[in-house]
Design a protein around this motif. Structure first.
Motif, mmCIF file in Angstrom:
data_model
loop_
_atom_site.group_PDB
_atom_site.id
_atom_site.type_symbol
_atom_site.label_atom_id
_atom_site.label_comp_id
_atom_site.label_asym_id
_atom_site.label_seq_id
_atom_site.Cartn_x
_atom_site.Cartn_y
_atom_site.Cartn_z
ATOM 1 N N ARG A 105 -11.803 10.863 11.958
ATOM 2 C CA ARG A 105 -12.132 9.357 11.687
ATOM 3 C C ARG A 105 -11.134 8.499 12.067
ATOM 4 O O ARG A 105 -9.977 8.823 12.526
ATOM 5 N N GLN A 109 -11.728 3.242 9.558
ATOM 6 C CA GLN A 109 -12.530 4.250 8.645
ATOM 7 C C GLN A 109 -11.431 4.577 7.301
ATOM 8 O O GLN A 109 -11.909 4.579 6.256
ATOM 9 N N TYR A 132 -15.905 -4.749 12.570
ATOM 10 C CA TYR A 132 -16.309 -3.528 11.624
ATOM 11 C C TYR A 132 -17.687 -3.153 12.216
ATOM 12 O O TYR A 132 -18.004 -1.870 12.406
ATOM 13 N N ILE A 137 -18.820 0.646 11.217
ATOM 14 C CA ILE A 137 -18.580 0.766 9.842
ATOM 15 C C ILE A 137 -19.302 -0.064 9.174
ATOM 16 O O ILE A 137 -19.164 -1.221 8.895
#
Length: 261
Positions: A105, A109, A132, A137
């Motif tokens: 990841r 994250q 993001y 995300i």
């Protein structure tokens, strides 16, 4: 944890400054610092990343990269080094396999959120929302505001962060701890604006750039060279004199005094 009390806090500027000075590698300093931080503390502990040591746009380039898993790190210590970077004079990163998952990841994250400590907080919220979303995300993240706060500004930033889907929290220091008043007139004393940062490490000057020229710290020649190397875009507050950020001796700063143009 000995007493079962989870530590709360963020990464300090000095961590990034020290890593950059020790390795003398500003291009990869953000990622090196993030990688060692998670390798030391694991996930879910002290998971608020400070973005502005060398400018937030530069930081976000590292924040989107993938951290090596414990398995790959144990199989090959070279994978703990940053691709393209010379081997830094640091020991191999010790990834705690019990606190770091085996799934690959990105740092964005892994970290629970970010800290805003310079520049325009409202623009920072927008920047992080765009970041993001661009990284796919969707997990709700936290923004910690910590730059010259008072109650009025906390409320403003709280509304902006919540509207953008973040959990806001605040590191309020000077405004709360400076509770001195002048005996002569009863007015609140205007505090000094003082910070203590690293001067050097491993024989190299340690610097901080931030998202505001008024918060540049360290050797001016090194600051200039690093800005050029990183493609740093200069930003400035309307009231850039950090020495009077909280007001002058006869005038306490207002909300307008700490807003960016």
């Amino acid at each position: 944890m000995k007493y079962g009390i989870p530590p709360v806090g963020t990464v300090a500027h000095e961590w990034f400054m020290g890593i950059a000075s020790i390795t003398n590698d500003y291009e990869h300093a953000n990622e090196t610092a993030l990688r060692y931080w998670v390798g030391c503390f694991g996930e879910g502990v002290l998971g608020i990343a400070l973005t502005d040591t060398f400018g937030t746009p530069t930081f976000l380039k590292a924040f989107k990269r993938t951290m090596p898993t414990p398995a790959s790190s144990m199989a090959d210590d070279k994978k703990t080094l940053i691709p393209g970077a010379a081997s830094p004079p640091l020991p191999p990163m010790d990834v705690n396999g019990t606190n770091v998952t085996s799934e690959e990841r990105s740092y964005a994250q892994i970290f629970q959120g970010v800290r805003q400590d310079s520049g325009n907080p409202i623009e920072f919220v927008k920047m992080m929302r765009d970041f993001y979303e661009s990284e796919g995300i969707r997990e709700k993240k936290t923004i910690v505001f910590s730059d010259s706060l008072n109650i009025e500004l906390c409320l403003e930033y709280m509304h902006a962060a919540e509207e953008a889907g973040f959990t806001p929290t605040f590191g309020v220091g000077t405004f709360l701890t400076n509770d001195f008043v002048h005996e002569s007139n009863g007015q609140k004393s205007v505090p000094l604006n003082i910070v203590i940062k690293l001067s050097s490490a491993n024989g190299h000057a340690a610097i901080k750039i931030s998202d505001n020229i008024g918060k540049n710290t360290g050797d001016s020649e090194t600051v200039h060279k690093v800005k050029e190397a990183l493609g740093y875009v200069e930003k400035q507050w309307a009231n850039v004199d950090e020495a009077t950020r909280w007001g002058a001796s006869d005038h306490e700063a207002t909300k307008a005094d700490v807003q960016e143009e």
